[in-house]
Write an enzyme that holds these catalytic residues in place. Structure first.
Site, mmCIF file in Angstrom:
data_model
loop_
_atom_site.group_PDB
_atom_site.id
_atom_site.type_symbol
_atom_site.label_atom_id
_atom_site.label_comp_id
_atom_site.label_asym_id
_atom_site.label_seq_id
_atom_site.Cartn_x
_atom_site.Cartn_y
_atom_site.Cartn_z
ATOM 1 N N ASP A 45 13.644 -7.522 0.714
ATOM 2 C CA ASP A 45 12.529 -6.599 0.892
ATOM 3 C C ASP A 45 11.553 -6.704 -0.289
ATOM 4 O O ASP A 45 11.961 -6.590 -1.445
ATOM 5 C CB ASP A 45 13.060 -5.172 0.999
ATOM 6 C CG ASP A 45 12.032 -4.194 1.529
ATOM 7 O OD1 ASP A 45 10.830 -4.479 1.431
ATOM 8 O OD2 ASP A 45 12.434 -3.148 2.054
ATOM 9 N N SER A 100 11.006 3.622 4.604
ATOM 10 C CA SER A 100 10.073 3.250 3.551
ATOM 11 C C SER A 100 9.620 4.516 2.818
ATOM 12 O O SER A 100 10.444 5.231 2.263
ATOM 13 C CB SER A 100 8.907 2.463 4.136
ATOM 14 O OG SER A 100 8.191 1.800 3.131
ATOM 15 N N HIS A 146 11.526 -6.202 4.493
ATOM 16 C CA HIS A 146 11.172 -4.815 4.735
ATOM 17 C C HIS A 146 11.225 -4.444 6.213
ATOM 18 O O HIS A 146 11.561 -3.324 6.570
ATOM 19 C CB HIS A 146 9.760 -4.555 4.193
ATOM 20 C CG HIS A 146 9.411 -3.122 4.053
ATOM 21 N ND1 HIS A 146 10.065 -2.274 3.189
ATOM 22 C CD2 HIS A 146 8.465 -2.350 4.659
ATOM 23 C CE1 HIS A 146 9.536 -1.066 3.249
ATOM 24 N NE2 HIS A 146 8.564 -1.084 4.144
#
Length: 724
Positions: free
Chosen positions: A655, A570, A690
């Site tokens: 995501d 991330s 995600h």
């Protein structure tokens, strides 16, 4: 330009020790596109077309599938290693494990797993004489469920679905009804559903497009929830639903007009108030209403830029954590129940340059302050008579925090303790007698903590700042500069990467790999100033800190200079992209999951989830000064013709935090410019978001694949004979 390889072609290509027989990586067409900033700046983005908000573009999907097939082909040789790693990791897991039960309103709540199943069973048991957290755990271990009431069997709910997650569940005040939010896509757009716990009936009404926030009012018929914007996924409106009424007619209780704020819902510690919390990067606001009659929500304290606060109510007063009036590391204030303005707040715990106040928990006879000092967590117990003491820790690098303390009248404090060598352990300590009970330690089958060593060292960055580093390695390791190293980092949002037990990493340690966490600026390990020194116009400190930690660990003999792997996800994937541009020769391998690598283009687009909320984290590139600075480090924009390390990049098609097209574009451009012969693998989970695939085992399959690639690239033998 090579055409995209067909899936069939890739499927029959296998990797052997002969480099000439390696499959050819897929490529994708360039299509001219110009990205414009509001003030007139322009950038060329030849892979912009890979963005498809519908996820249905056949050409885009063909490319992602071709990349997946390429990974399959490249990893074929390493499949036995992947399988061994997976079996090792899963083999350490107690498959029929359960959480530590906690008591609330006459019931003990917990979650448990059944052997071979991916999802938890959420359950409860009635409180009675002789029923304790330990007795329930013993019953669960013995598969004695006769006194159990199942709230949700997530395995049954997930049946037939590629992805499934329960984001939250809440029991009504009278214990009769359950509201829960589920997601069957992975995009964190939840559907709120209702279950009658007395009859087992799932009510037909469902609330779509919600966040994972639910609060019951005292009437046991009314729930408050947050409706998301369908495009940006921002938390936009708090609504009220009364069971049995049409969802379409749910009234709006509050609507947030400022897109830089997130919203949340909760009840206060004493259950007296329902509160809406609005938070941006630099300011907060709370609106609360009596839970018994939540008609009108009053503003607790109006928002003000650069003033953050959070408040809880118990014992007839408000307790507030805030940074007002320059309290960088926060302080604690109190206020009367009827207080509605900041000037009426009264000081309680002053701010400190050396101690960061992370949070608090209120009890009848004491208060617990969660703090950070010298990069480590600690819990300070403040007693009613003014005495105070700290919960003790026994290792140089560890993580400690509050556990579930559902009963504020209790004299027992529950907390968790873990380190890089100690599995997560839940204790309760009696704050009156200091008696301590071990409630549970995460069972890790075949693991012996005495065979591993954890260490805390300090690395001096190029500007003289001392960076804390947490290390773990197999006992007997020699600092002779020959070992392989996996260095992890994040460094954003003020999120602290505390050194907790990492079950999969044990497989690396047993093969001689050293594991390090670099507590770089941008996190909050060293207090608020640590965060501010790694955001906005200081963002590049995050990247140089990580590189400087690598240099120190190599110099000190923890690793060979040509056997260092870096890992982040991330915003940590942004870190990976930045360091591979800035210092590609220092890393043999980059592991990057759901990476935020197209910073400028994403932050220029307010329709993309998270963009507007994060202007105070990265800056708003609609303004030239921010644009120019962000452009100096944005990984996608700084790719150049040079030799890059080997890479394993992962993403999820659905995501919502970092859109799949960021890593897709990044890999496509990287392949055009990379002058090395190092492999670049790009794996897309076509049914995940995600957090990767749902379920407790499937994510370890993904990790085992990445670890197998890492071991191969680092020249680590796939043997653990020395670990026996």
């Amino acid at each position: 330009m090579r055409a995209i390889l067909t899936l069939l072609t890739l499927a029959i290509m296998t990797t052997t020790s002969n480099a000439a027989s390696l499959p050819t990586p897929p490529d994708v067409a360039r299509k001219p596109h110009t990205v414009k900033a509001p003030f007139g700046a322009e950038r060329s983005d030849e892979y912009y077309w890979l963005r498809d908000d519908t996820r249905k573009n056949p050409e885009m999907l063909a490319y992602l599938n071709a990349e997946n097939a390429y990974v399959d082909a490249m990893m074929h040789r390493l499949k036995p290693v992947e399988d061994r790693l997976y079996d090792e990791i899963v083999g350490r897991i107690k498959q029929d494990d359960s959480s530590v039960p906690f008591r609330h309103k006459g019931y003990w709540y917990y979650s448990r797993f059944e052997a071979g199943k991916d999802y938890p069973v959420h359950a409860r048991r009635r409180d009675a004489a002789g029923v304790t957290a330990l007795s329930i755990q013993q019953a669960n271990d013995a598969a004695d469920f006769k006194d159990e009431q199942v709230l949700l069997d997530v395995n049954a709910l997930a049946s037939g679905k590629d992805y499934y997650s329960v984001g939250v569940y809440e029991v009504s005040q009278d214990n009769r009804l359950l509201a829960y939010a589920d997601d069957a896509v992975g995009r964190r757009q939840y559907v709120i559903r209702f279950k009658n716990l007395e009859t087992g009936e799932i009510y037909p009404e469902a609330i779509e497009g919600a966040s994972a926030d639910i609060v019951w009012a005292d009437d046991n018929r009314t729930v408050f929830y947050i409706e998301n914007d369908p495009e940006t996924l921002l938390t936009k409106r708090v609504k009220k639903h009364v069971l049995g009424t049409p969802v379409a007619q749910d009234p709006v209780v509050y609507e947030e007009e400022d897109d830089s704020f997130y919203m949340g819902l909760d009840r206060t510690r004493d259950d007296r108030f329902i509160c809406i919390s609005m938070s941006s990067t630099v300011s907060d606001e709370m609106r609360c209403a009596p839970a018994a009659d939540p008609k009108d929500f009053f503003v607790f304290a109006p928002r003000e830029r650069d003033v953050e606060y959070s408040a809880d109510h118990y014992g007839g007063r408000w307790v507030i954590r805030t940074n007002e009036n320059g309290a960088k590391n926060f302080k604690v204030m109190t206020a009367d129940t009827e207080t509605r303005e900041r000037k009426a707040w009264k000081p309680w715990i002053e701010t400190s340059d050396d101690v960061f106040i992370d949070g608090f928990e209120l009890f009848r006879d004491f208060t617990v302050i969660a703090e950070r000092s010298d990069g480590l967590e600690r819990l300070r117990v403040l007693k009613a008579d003014g005495a105070q003491e700290y919960v003790k820790a026994d290792e140089p690098a560890y993580s400690m925090g509050l556990s579930t303390n559902a009963e504020p009248e209790s004299e027992w404090l529950r907390y968790t303790y873990t380190s890089l060598t100690t599995p997560t352990t839940t204790y309760e300590v009696n704050t009156r007698t200091n008696e301590r009970n071990l409630l549970k330690q995460q069972p890790v089958i075949g693991y012996d903590a005495s065979k591993y060593v954890t260490e805390r060292v300090w690395a001096t960055a190029r500007d003289g700042t001392r960076i804390p580093v947490s290390l773990v390695y197999r006992r007997g390791f020699k600092k002779d500069g020959t070992a392989a190293l996996l260095q992890y980092g994040y460094g954003s949002y003020g999120a602290s990467m505390d050194p907790g037990f990492n079950l999969p990493v044990v497989s690396l340690l047993d093969r001689g790999v050293v594991y390090a966490i670099a507590h770089i600026r941008g996190g909050e390990e060293m207090g608020r100033r640590w965060y501010e020194a790694g955001k906005l116009f200081n963002k590049k400190n995050t990247f140089t800190d990580f590189i400087d930690v690598t240099d120190v660990l190599v110099k000190e003999g923890y690793a060979a200079k040509d056997r260092v792997a870096a890992y982040g996800g991330s915003a940590g994937g942004l870190l990976m992209g930045a360091i591979s541009n800035m210092a590609p020769d220092k890393y043999r391998l980059i592991l990057s999951q759901v990476p935020f690598v197209d910073v400028v283009t994403t932050m220029l687009d307010p329709t993309i989830p998270l963009t507007t909320n994060e202007y105070d984290e990265w800056g708003n590139p609609g303004k030239k000064d921010f644009y120019d600075y962000m452009l100096t480090y944005s990984p996608y924009d700084n790719l150049s013709k040079q030799a890059y390390p080997a890479m394993f990049v992962g993403t999820g098609l659905w995501d919502s935090q970092v859109q799949y097209w960021e890593p897709a574009k990044y890999v496509a451009r990287l392949r055009d410019l990379d002058t090395s012969n190092n492999p670049i693998l790009f794996r897309t989970n076509m049914d995940a978001g995600h957090g990767g695939k749902s379920g407790r085992f499937r994510r370890y399959r993904e990790l085992a694949e990445m670890y197998a690639f890492a071991l191969d690239q680092l020249g680590v033998a796939d043997t653990t004979t020395h670990a026996k």
